[in-house]
Enzyme design. Structure first.
Site, PDB file in Angstrom:
ATOM      1  CG  LEU A  31      -1.962  -1.085   1.334  1.00 41.27           C
ATOM      2  CD1 LEU A  31      -2.829  -0.894   2.582  1.00 41.27           C
ATOM      3  CD2 LEU A  31      -2.832  -1.093   0.084  1.00 41.27           C
ATOM      4  CB  ILE A 177      15.065  10.422  -9.195  1.00 34.37           C
ATOM      5  CG1 ILE A 177      13.537  10.484  -9.042  1.00 34.37           C
ATOM      6  CG2 ILE A 177      15.611   9.142  -8.559  1.00 34.37           C
ATOM      7  CD1 ILE A 177      12.783   9.358  -9.729  1.00 34.37           C
ATOM      8  CG  HIS A 433      11.479  40.619  10.524  1.00 36.03           C
ATOM      9  ND1 HIS A 433      12.400  40.411   9.532  1.00 36.03           N
ATOM     10  CD2 HIS A 433      12.160  41.053  11.621  1.00 36.03           C
ATOM     11  CE1 HIS A 433      13.607  40.714  10.003  1.00 36.03           C
ATOM     12  NE2 HIS A 433      13.482  41.106  11.272  1.00 36.03           N
TER      13      HIS A 433
END
Ligand code: FAD
Length: 454
Positions: A31, A177, A433
């Protein structure tokens, strides 16, 4: 019936169940598909370990003394495995929660409305459905030039299960990749060379960002060869591998990681018989993710385009909604792309080169992280934000970020583009900030020459 439980398929299944469908998912592997098992998640787990290592190694710059630090590679890999297992179980729980039935086995579409499932443990069985969503994903391309043996000439799949870090690694392919693995193994001590046949790293992305990445990789002692083809691979006398390049260079390595693209996993799933494939083997679909066969939808890597998990999931949602009678259409204009190198890269919209090729008059604003208080405080001064807007309307056409936090900042950029914001809209938005997000505001101000801190 959904075939495949990667991010395209499992999301489609859950969405269809939410809409009241009785859903069965057929999965031949684990899965989560490529993304969870051999893609996004394990690579990001390894990159997180590498990031911790880098932080500790630079601790002295932050006024913190630490002793010698050694990565424990088996420990790093087993952490990644544990994360994958937990998340994969999580998908199982989500299926149960949503009443989605899971069948383990290999699915094949026989005809519209009919799927055959074969598994090692049971004889083939046929199932019927009102709609079928094919989400079979992709596998690494394995060109014949490379003598793959799973040990010294490998794909990204094997790279995630190595027992040791190779001394000398040659990465072939400078796409997302390839560059991610180059960063991982270089930080863990490998001597890394990277070869890309196109003139720039990350082909298709903004050239200036790719150039910045090249500089960063060089700083990390990764040797990059662009515009160069790998012509031959041979085994040397010392059991090492030698690679001959079109430039005449010869590179030595102990391991070659081939990351030259991915191909759709659409063989023997019935798509050929039903004439659903294009010449590259991707499944042809319309904007509703419907194939040319009645009631058969397809999503994710199997349909091509950008091979990204979030694109697969979005298509899964669209297919499920259409299968359930809604009217969902995919919009491919605003898909963020993230590359988890160090520093990170994230882009949305078009590159400067593409925008110029389209004949548009442009305004471009850039802001370097080195001018940002937060970046200096964090010791993360590499990189920049680049905003490309239409000179006539100021509408944002592309945002390209290389630097710390880029992959999280790109969400704001994508939302801005989705809302058809102008550079002035981002410039006029008060950003807190000190944060990395201020670089987005400053780059937007720079579009009209109004940046404060450069
Ligand atoms: P897949 O995830 O490939 O899933 C397809 C599933 O279908 C698999 O589980 C497979 O077993 C199953 N299946 C196939 N055929 C059958 C059949 N006949 N019967 C039953 N089951 C079948 N994308 C990102 O967005 N971000 C990243 O950071 C990122 N990193 C990556 C890193 C690597 C190393 C790799 C290889 C990929 C990465 N990707 C990333 C890409 C991402 O993994 C894919 O785009 C995504 O997994 C595609 O989802 P999918 O559902 O279409 O297919």
């Amino acid at each position: 019936i959904v075939i495949g439980a990667g991010p395209g398929g499992y999301v489609a299944a859950i969405r269809a169940a939410q809409l009241g469908a009785e859903v069965t998912v057929i999965e031949k592997g684990s899965l989560g598909g490529t993304c969870l098992n051999v893609g996004c998640i394990p690579t990001k787990a390894l990159l997180s370990s590498v990031s911790v290592l880098r932080q500790i190694r630079t601790a002295g710059e932050f006024g913190i003394n630490v002793g010698k630090v050694e990565p424990d590679f088996p420990g790093i890999v087993s952490r990644a495995k544990k994360i994958v297992e937990e998340l994969s179980k999580g998908i199982g729980f989500l299926f149960k929660k949503n009443g989605v039935k899971l069948i383990r086995g290999r699915g094949e579409v026989i005809e519209p409305g009919k799927v055959r499932v074969t598994s090692e443990s049971a004889s083939a069985e046929e199932f019927e459905a009102d709609a079928i969503i094919v989400a079979v994903g992709s596998v690494p391309a394995m060109p014949e030039l490379f003598p793959f043996d799973g040990k010294t000439v490998i794909t990204s799949n094997e790279a995630l299960g190595l027992a040791d870090v190779p001394d000398r690694l040659l990465v072939v392919g400078g796409g997302a990749i390839g560059v991610e693995f180059a960063c991982i193994f270089s930080a863990l001590g490998a001597n890394v060379n990277l070869v890309e046949m196109m003139p720039q790293l990350l082909p298709g992305e903004d050239a200036e960002v790719a150039e910045e990445l090249g500089k960063s990789l060089k700083c990390r002692e990764i040797d990059v060869y662009t515009g160069v083809k790998l012509q031959e691979i041979g085994r040397g006398q010392d059991k090492g591998i030698s690679a001959r390049l079109s430039s005449g260079d010869e590179l030595k390595a102990d391991m070659v990681l081939v990351a030259v693209g991915r191909v759709p996993d659409t063989v023997n799933i019935g798509a050929e018989r039903l004439n659903l494939l294009d010449e590259k083997g991707f499944i042809r679909v319309d904007e509703k993710m419907l194939t040319s066969a009645a009631g058969i939808y397809a999503v994710g890597d199997a349909v091509g385009g950008m091979l990204l998990a979030h694109k697969a999931s979005e298509e899964g949602v669209a297919a499920a909604e259409n299968a359930m009678g809604l009217d969902a259409k995919m919009d491919y204009g605003i898909i963020p792309r993230c590359i988890f190198t160090q520093p990170e890269i994230a882009c949305v919209g078009v590159s400067e080169e593409t925008a110029r090729a389209e004949g548009k008059e442009l305004k471009i604003g850039k802001f370097p992280f080195s001018s940002l208080g937060k970046a200096r405080a964090s010791g993360e001064t590499e990189g920049m934000v680049k905003i490309i807007s239409d000179a006539a309307t100021d509408e944002i056409l592309g945002i390209h970020i290389i630097g710390a936090g880029a992959t999280d900042l790109i969400g704001e950029a994508a939302l801005a583009m989705k809302l058809e914001a102008t550079a002035e809209d981002i410039a006029g938005t008060i950003h807190p900030h000190p944060t990395f997000g201020e670089a987005l505001k400053e780059a937007s101000l720079a579009v009209d020459g109004k940046a404060i801190h450069i």
